[in-house]
Motif scaffolding. Structure first.
Motif, PDB file in Angstrom:
ATOM      1  N   SER A 106      24.500  16.911 -47.553  1.00 18.77           N
ATOM      2  CA  SER A 106      23.788  18.149 -47.201  1.00 18.77           C
ATOM      3  C   SER A 106      22.297  17.947 -47.433  1.00 18.77           C
ATOM      4  N   VAL A 107      21.554  18.919 -46.979  1.00 19.32           N
ATOM      5  CA  VAL A 107      20.122  18.966 -47.272  1.00 19.32           C
ATOM      6  C   VAL A 107      19.859  20.255 -48.033  1.00 19.32           C
ATOM      7  N   ILE A 108      18.888  20.191 -48.924  1.00 18.22           N
ATOM      8  CA  ILE A 108      18.621  21.370 -49.768  1.00 18.22           C
ATOM      9  C   ILE A 108      18.010  22.494 -48.938  1.00 18.22           C
ATOM     10  N   ASP A 109      17.056  22.164 -48.080  1.00 22.07           N
ATOM     11  CA  ASP A 109      16.422  23.183 -47.231  1.00 22.07           C
ATOM     12  C   ASP A 109      16.630  22.774 -45.782  1.00 22.07           C
ATOM     13  N   VAL A 110      17.185  23.667 -45.021  1.00 23.37           N
ATOM     14  CA  VAL A 110      17.380  23.371 -43.602  1.00 23.37           C
ATOM     15  C   VAL A 110      16.222  23.886 -42.758  1.00 23.37           C
ATOM     16  N   HIS A 111      15.350  24.685 -43.368  1.00 27.76           N
ATOM     17  CA  HIS A 111      14.144  25.154 -42.683  1.00 27.76           C
ATOM     18  C   HIS A 111      12.945  24.843 -43.576  1.00 27.76           C
ATOM     19  N   ILE A 112      12.004  24.074 -43.080  1.00 28.62           N
ATOM     20  CA  ILE A 112      10.820  23.681 -43.837  1.00 28.62           C
ATOM     21  C   ILE A 112       9.591  23.965 -42.974  1.00 28.62           C
ATOM     22  N   THR A 113       8.585  24.601 -43.596  1.00 23.73           N
ATOM     23  CA  THR A 113       7.317  24.859 -42.909  1.00 23.73           C
ATOM     24  C   THR A 113       6.231  24.019 -43.567  1.00 23.73           C
ATOM     25  N   VAL A 114       5.456  23.348 -42.713  1.00 26.22           N
ATOM     26  CA  VAL A 114       4.372  22.518 -43.213  1.00 26.22           C
ATOM     27  C   VAL A 114       3.118  22.853 -42.399  1.00 26.22           C
ATOM     28  N   THR A 115       1.996  23.007 -43.076  1.00 27.52           N
ATOM     29  CA  THR A 115       0.735  23.295 -42.392  1.00 27.52           C
ATOM     30  C   THR A 115       0.194  21.993 -41.826  1.00 27.52           C
ATOM     31  N   GLU A 116      -0.333  22.144 -40.585  1.00 25.60           N
ATOM     32  CA  GLU A 116      -0.811  20.927 -39.937  1.00 25.60           C
ATOM     33  C   GLU A 116      -1.895  20.273 -40.796  1.00 25.60           C
ATOM     34  N   GLY A 117      -1.747  18.950 -40.767  1.00 23.76           N
ATOM     35  CA  GLY A 117      -2.674  18.178 -41.573  1.00 23.76           C
ATOM     36  C   GLY A 117      -2.253  18.059 -43.013  1.00 23.76           C
ATOM     37  N   GLN A 118      -1.070  18.625 -43.346  1.00 20.00           N
ATOM     38  CA  GLN A 118      -0.608  18.570 -44.728  1.00 20.00           C
ATOM     39  C   GLN A 118       0.798  17.933 -44.772  1.00 20.00           C
ATOM     40  N   GLN A 119       1.427  17.962 -45.927  1.00 24.86           N
ATOM     41  CA  GLN A 119       2.715  17.293 -46.161  1.00 24.86           C
ATOM     42  C   GLN A 119       3.666  18.236 -46.871  1.00 24.86           C
ATOM     43  N   ALA A 120       4.967  18.168 -46.497  1.00 26.34           N
ATOM     44  CA  ALA A 120       6.018  18.909 -47.193  1.00 26.34           C
ATOM     45  C   ALA A 120       7.112  17.915 -47.581  1.00 26.34           C
ATOM     46  N   LEU A 121       8.024  18.357 -48.450  1.00 26.63           N
ATOM     47  CA  LEU A 121       9.114  17.487 -48.925  1.00 26.63           C
ATOM     48  C   LEU A 121      10.462  18.014 -48.453  1.00 26.63           C
ATOM     49  N   GLY A 122      11.295  17.084 -47.975  1.00 29.49           N
ATOM     50  CA  GLY A 122      12.683  17.402 -47.664  1.00 29.49           C
ATOM     51  C   GLY A 122      13.589  16.750 -48.697  1.00 29.49           C
TER      52      GLY A 122
ATOM     53  N   GLN B 114      28.567  12.262 -41.003  1.00 28.12           N
ATOM     54  CA  GLN B 114      27.940  13.575 -41.202  1.00 28.12           C
ATOM     55  C   GLN B 114      26.452  13.493 -40.849  1.00 28.12           C
ATOM     56  N   THR B 115      25.997  14.486 -40.116  1.00 28.38           N
ATOM     57  CA  THR B 115      24.569  14.601 -39.821  1.00 28.38           C
ATOM     58  C   THR B 115      24.094  16.001 -40.190  1.00 28.38           C
ATOM     59  N   MET B 116      22.885  16.070 -40.682  1.00 27.62           N
ATOM     60  CA  MET B 116      22.311  17.360 -41.066  1.00 27.62           C
ATOM     61  C   MET B 116      20.933  17.490 -40.423  1.00 27.62           C
ATOM     62  N   PRO B 117      20.708  18.553 -39.629  1.00 28.32           N
ATOM     63  CA  PRO B 117      19.379  18.777 -39.043  1.00 28.32           C
ATOM     64  C   PRO B 117      18.502  19.624 -39.973  1.00 28.32           C
ATOM     65  N   ILE B 118      17.235  19.325 -39.984  1.00 29.19           N
ATOM     66  CA  ILE B 118      16.241  20.134 -40.714  1.00 29.19           C
ATOM     67  C   ILE B 118      15.230  20.648 -39.684  1.00 29.19           C
ATOM     68  N   MET B 119      15.134  21.965 -39.594  1.00 29.77           N
ATOM     69  CA  MET B 119      14.157  22.573 -38.684  1.00 29.77           C
ATOM     70  C   MET B 119      12.788  22.594 -39.382  1.00 29.77           C
ATOM     71  N   VAL B 120      11.816  21.885 -38.801  1.00 31.37           N
ATOM     72  CA  VAL B 120      10.459  21.795 -39.376  1.00 31.37           C
ATOM     73  C   VAL B 120       9.516  22.619 -38.489  1.00 31.37           C
ATOM     74  N   THR B 121       8.856  23.561 -39.118  1.00 32.05           N
ATOM     75  CA  THR B 121       7.826  24.347 -38.424  1.00 32.05           C
ATOM     76  C   THR B 121       6.462  23.873 -38.901  1.00 32.05           C
ATOM     77  N   VAL B 122       5.618  23.434 -37.936  1.00 35.05           N
ATOM     78  CA  VAL B 122       4.256  22.994 -38.275  1.00 35.05           C
ATOM     79  C   VAL B 122       3.314  24.175 -38.025  1.00 35.05           C
ATOM     80  N   HIS B 123       2.864  24.738 -39.124  1.00 37.19           N
ATOM     81  CA  HIS B 123       1.986  25.908 -39.012  1.00 37.19           C
ATOM     82  C   HIS B 123       0.574  25.465 -38.647  1.00 37.19           C
ATOM     83  N   ASP B 124       0.054  26.059 -37.519  1.00 34.13           N
ATOM     84  CA  ASP B 124      -1.314  25.749 -37.078  1.00 34.13           C
ATOM     85  C   ASP B 124      -2.253  26.821 -37.649  1.00 34.13           C
TER      86      ASP B 124
END
Length: 622
Positions: A424-440, A504-514
């Motif tokens: 599994s993945v801990i967060d299936v929805h992750i938002t990251v601001t453009e030019g920055q970094q987030a952790l999955g 098993q495959t797990m998708p993570i939806m990444v939103t890049v906030h502009d």
């Protein structure tokens, strides 16, 4: 010479005397010959007990004279000296001599007499006096299957060879049946067989000898009980072993009154096709180890019983086909266990290889241990695969396989352990601001026992993730970076990062906030002009718009129509699209009169920008 003259004189005188006699009786003057009789005819010697009777018939010719007597000569053998034996009257046609020795050859001849003299002797005839044979000696009978075998010693033949014997049997010693003939005296090894008798019944036997004189007196023996074979064995069983089958059985019951004897021995045979049988042994015990067999080959075994009297033969055979000989199987090899998920159900699939050597297994017993608990039997399989259905996620399952056949069980196979790791993945929805970094974060339950690599992939190359992330042994989670680069638009971006583990495959939806704000970009914010001149102002957008942007350009609205306004603009609107947003468009400012004013540029949702315009008259102008 004197003897010769005297003979001739005697013959002469005899002739003269004969002539005188013939003249005296008036006979013809020539001589009449004397005719003697011919020999007796059909002379035959007929033997009797110590006597022989000689028979004949009258001679064919008597010479015109009357027969007055017969003379008989006899001799012993065919070369002995003839001696006078007897004279009988003319009416006799036979003569008997007695006191002879039976078995001795005697010869006889006969002649007849008339007044004319004796006939010649008849041809010799021979006979051997004989009597009835004696009673056969020492009669005995041995038991045979539903019959008797009778034998004896030859009696005195009494002068004539015994040409046959007659054997009879009786159940009461009074009424006799049979009449089986034999030309010679039998032996115990080759007796006269009386067949078709009734088992259990007692029989007497008697024997007569016969020669040319007839049947002599009988001799009897008995009674003898007639038997059939021993009965069929019961409880025949076979236990296969390594190249062998251990056979056991129970002795058949005996019933002497019914002619069923007790068994004292057995015959063991084997066959691979039920048609051709090979004798293995003739034990006296009710068991036998059949050895030297080929493992894996199916054999039939047949056991028959017989009595102490082997002449009765073997009783009915009893046939069994036990399992093929062999050994306990070897352990299965190559055991593998794999956990698979179908929908919400998780199954453990086991496969293994049959033992390469030894007697093949008949079946397998699958043993299972859950989370280190003791092994328990969970299934029996005849093939080399098994699926343990609907197991629990994260539980540790250990399996082993035990081979079984008729000869025993193998040691357990090597163990195979499996579990279904929940990925599994801990967060299936992750938002990251453009030019920055987030952790999955990825998660494995239970924690792996070795470092486990999880592949990662992003469907948008602008959203960057590492190719893999490793979950360390003994830990359940691992994090990875998601980098969102700066872009030239003002839109939020979206990407799908896929993490995979096994099936098993797990998708993570990444939103890049502009976080960019659209703005107008001007080539200048001040413009100094001379009356009658014009000057350009370049206008563009700071970021790519999501839709067309219309920019309005206006002179200071405080005097928009004042004919004395120092300047005018052209055009008063500009439109920017998704494709030309960064291409500057020109606004021409026309200086009309000296003075100052402000040009305001604005668009919906975009902060307004101003250009300060200063117009002066030309130097030296009116």
């Amino acid at each position: 010479m004197r003897d010769k003259s005297m003979g001739m004189l005697a013959r002469l005188l005899a002739a003269v005397v004969t002539g005188l006699l013939l003249v005296a009786i008036g006979a013809p003057a020539h001589a009449v010959p004397v005719v003697k009789p011919s020999p007796p005819r059909a002379v035959q010697a007929v033997p009797a007990d110590r006597a022989i009777t000689v028979h004949w018939t009258a001679p064919a010719r008597t010479g015109g004279a009357k027969v007055d007597r017969y003379a008989i000569q006899a001799r012993q053998g065919q070369t002995g000296t003839w001696q006078a034996a007897g004279v009988v009257k003319a009416a006799a046609r036979s003569w008997t001599t007695r006191g002879l020795v039976n078995g001795t050859t005697y010869g006889f001849r006969v002649r007849v007499h008339t007044p004319n003299g004796w006939s010649a002797w008849s041809p010799a005839t021979y006979a051997v006096p004989r009597g009835l044979p004696g009673a056969p000696r020492f009669p005995e009978a041995d038991g045979y299957l539903r019959g008797l075998g009778v034998y004896w010693e030859a009696p005195d033949a009494n002068g004539s060879p015994i040409d046959r014997y007659r054997v009879e049997y009786s159940t009461d010693g009074a009424t006799w049946t049979g009449g089986v003939s034999r030309t010679t005296a039998p032996t115990a090894e080759d007796p006269v067989r009386l067949t078709g008798l009734t088992p259990g019944t007692r029989y007497y036997v008697r024997v007569h000898a016969h020669n040319s004189a007839g049947f002599g007196p009988s001799s009897a023996a008995g009674p003898y009980r007639v038997f059939t074979t021993a009965g069929a064995v019961t409880g025949l069983a076979g236990v296969p072993g390594d190249g062998s089958v251990a056979l056991t059985w129970d002795a058949p019951a005996a019933d002497v009154a019914a002619g069923v004897p007790a068994a004292t021995g057995y015959r063991v045979e084997r066959s691979t096709d039920g048609t051709t049988w090979t004798e293995l042994a003739t034990p006296t015990a009710t068991s036998y180890p059949a050895t030297g067999l080929s493992n894996g080959t199916a054999y039939r075994f047949r056991v028959s019983a017989r009595a102490a009297n082997g002449k009765l033969g073997w009783g009915p055979g009893v046939v069994i086909q036990p399992g093929a000989p062999g050994t306990a199987p070897d352990a299965a090899t190559g055991l593998q266990a794999t956990s698979l998920r179908t929908g919400s159900q998780i199954d453990n699939v086991l496969t293994w290889t049959a033992p390469p050597n030894g007697t093949p297994p008949d079946y397998y017993v699958i043993e299972r241990s859950v989370n280190g608990e003791p092994f328990e039997d969970v299934a029996v399989r005849f093939g080399v695969e098994y699926t343990d259905l609907n197991v629990n996620v994260g539980w540790i399952y250990t399996y082993r396989v035990v081979s079984h056949n008729a000869h025993g069980t193998s040691a357990a196979s090597a163990e195979a352990t499996t579990w279904y790791t929940l990925f599994s993945v801990i967060d299936v929805h992750i938002t990251v601001t453009e030019g920055q970094q987030a952790l999955g974060t990825v998660s494995l339950t239970p924690a792996p026992t070795t470092d486990t690599v999880v592949p990662l992939i992003s469907d948008d190359p602008s959203v960057v993730v590492p190719a893999t992330v490793t979950v360390p042994a003994g830990q359940s989670t691992a994090t990875f970076a998601i980098d969102a680069p700066q872009d030239d638009d003002v839109e939020d971006g979206y990407a799908i990062v896929t993490a995979a583990y096994g099936d098993q495959t797990m998708p993570i939806m990444v939103t890049v906030h502009d976080d960019d704000v659209q703005a107008l970009v001007l080539t200048t914010e001040t413009l100094d002009l001379t009356t009658g001149d014009s000057g350009p102002v370049g206008v563009s957008l700071a970021y790519r718009p999501t839709s067309d942007v219309t920019v309005t350009i206006a002179i200071d609205p405080s005097a928009p129509s004042d004919p004395g306004a120092p300047a005018t603009v052209d055009p008063t609107t500009l439109t920017f699209t998704h494709d030309d947003w960064d291409v500057p468009q020109q606004v021409s400012v026309q200086a009309v009169a000296a003075g100052s004013t402000t040009i305001t540029l604005g668009a919906a949702g975009v902060a307004s920008r101003q250009v300060a315009v200063s117009v002066t008259d030309p130097v030296g102008g009116p």
